[in-house]
Scaffold this motif. Sequence first.
Motif, PDB file in Angstrom:
ATOM      1  N   ALA A  64      -0.409 110.237 -56.332  1.00 38.81           N
ATOM      2  CA  ALA A  64      -0.932 108.902 -56.066  1.00 38.81           C
ATOM      3  C   ALA A  64      -2.438 109.005 -55.861  1.00 38.81           C
ATOM      4  O   ALA A  64      -2.926 109.932 -55.215  1.00 38.81           O
ATOM      5  N   VAL A  65      -3.182 108.048 -56.424  1.00 39.14           N
ATOM      6  CA  VAL A  65      -4.636 108.032 -56.310  1.00 39.14           C
ATOM      7  C   VAL A  65      -5.032 106.828 -55.474  1.00 39.14           C
ATOM      8  O   VAL A  65      -4.580 105.707 -55.714  1.00 39.14           O
ATOM      9  N   ARG A  66      -5.873 107.052 -54.466  1.00 40.04           N
ATOM     10  CA  ARG A  66      -6.331 105.968 -53.609  1.00 40.04           C
ATOM     11  C   ARG A  66      -7.860 105.951 -53.627  1.00 40.04           C
ATOM     12  O   ARG A  66      -8.502 106.985 -53.479  1.00 40.04           O
ATOM     13  N   HIS A  67      -8.427 104.755 -53.815  1.00 39.74           N
ATOM     14  CA  HIS A  67      -9.876 104.581 -53.766  1.00 39.74           C
ATOM     15  C   HIS A  67     -10.272 104.380 -52.307  1.00 39.74           C
ATOM     16  O   HIS A  67      -9.819 103.432 -51.666  1.00 39.74           O
ATOM     17  N   VAL A  68     -11.116 105.289 -51.785  1.00 42.03           N
ATOM     18  CA  VAL A  68     -11.474 105.253 -50.377  1.00 42.03           C
ATOM     19  C   VAL A  68     -12.959 104.965 -50.226  1.00 42.03           C
ATOM     20  O   VAL A  68     -13.793 105.642 -50.848  1.00 42.03           O
ATOM     21  N   LYS A  69     -13.285 103.952 -49.415  1.00 41.93           N
ATOM     22  CA  LYS A  69     -14.691 103.640 -49.149  1.00 41.93           C
ATOM     23  C   LYS A  69     -15.269 104.689 -48.213  1.00 41.93           C
ATOM     24  O   LYS A  69     -14.560 105.216 -47.362  1.00 41.93           O
ATOM     25  N   PRO A  70     -16.554 104.993 -48.346  1.00 37.39           N
ATOM     26  CA  PRO A  70     -17.182 105.920 -47.406  1.00 37.39           C
ATOM     27  C   PRO A  70     -17.117 105.373 -45.979  1.00 37.39           C
ATOM     28  O   PRO A  70     -17.260 104.170 -45.757  1.00 37.39           O
TER      29      PRO A  70
ATOM     30  N   ASP B  90     -15.215 110.020 -43.219  1.00 35.65           N
ATOM     31  CA  ASP B  90     -15.241 110.540 -44.586  1.00 35.65           C
ATOM     32  C   ASP B  90     -16.458 109.954 -45.302  1.00 35.65           C
ATOM     33  O   ASP B  90     -16.336 108.987 -46.047  1.00 35.65           O
ATOM     34  N   PRO B  91     -17.655 110.531 -45.073  1.00 37.09           N
ATOM     35  CA  PRO B  91     -18.873 109.941 -45.641  1.00 37.09           C
ATOM     36  C   PRO B  91     -18.926 109.982 -47.168  1.00 37.09           C
ATOM     37  O   PRO B  91     -19.632 109.190 -47.784  1.00 37.09           O
ATOM     38  N   GLN B  92     -18.180 110.873 -47.800  1.00 35.36           N
ATOM     39  CA  GLN B  92     -18.202 110.971 -49.261  1.00 35.36           C
ATOM     40  C   GLN B  92     -17.418 109.831 -49.909  1.00 35.36           C
ATOM     41  O   GLN B  92     -17.855 109.255 -50.892  1.00 35.36           O
ATOM     42  N   GLY B  93     -16.229 109.522 -49.373  1.00 30.20           N
ATOM     43  CA  GLY B  93     -15.398 108.488 -49.982  1.00 30.20           C
ATOM     44  C   GLY B  93     -14.894 108.945 -51.339  1.00 30.20           C
ATOM     45  O   GLY B  93     -14.686 110.133 -51.565  1.00 30.20           O
TER      46      GLY B  93
END
Length: 105
Positions: free
Chosen positions: A44-50, A54-57
């Motif tokens: 599963a792929v999740r788009h994560v905001k910085p 988790d500063p990279q996101g």
Amino acid sequence: MATAKIKKGDRVIVLSGKDKGKTGEVTMALPKDGKVVVAGVNVAVRHVKPSQGDPQGGLKRAEAPLHVSKVAHVTADGKPTRVRFETQDGKKVRVAVKTGDKIDG
């Protein structure tokens, strides 16, 4: 509750779904839910905001659980097999139906 036929560390093949035919090792078994997590399968792929934590996101990938009925144990020649239980020397052991080989050491 019944003993699990698929356990952590087993090599399995996916029988149905988008990842049909892929093989991998069970990294986690969830017997209460009737699911297993297989390495490299059902990712599963999740788009994560910085964020501060988790500063990279970016894109985060993780294996999602599959229902245990969608996987089968793999024999030495790479073919799927069902698993049955037999009593040998007073112990309950898992046995591959196709080959008759013992799965548990």
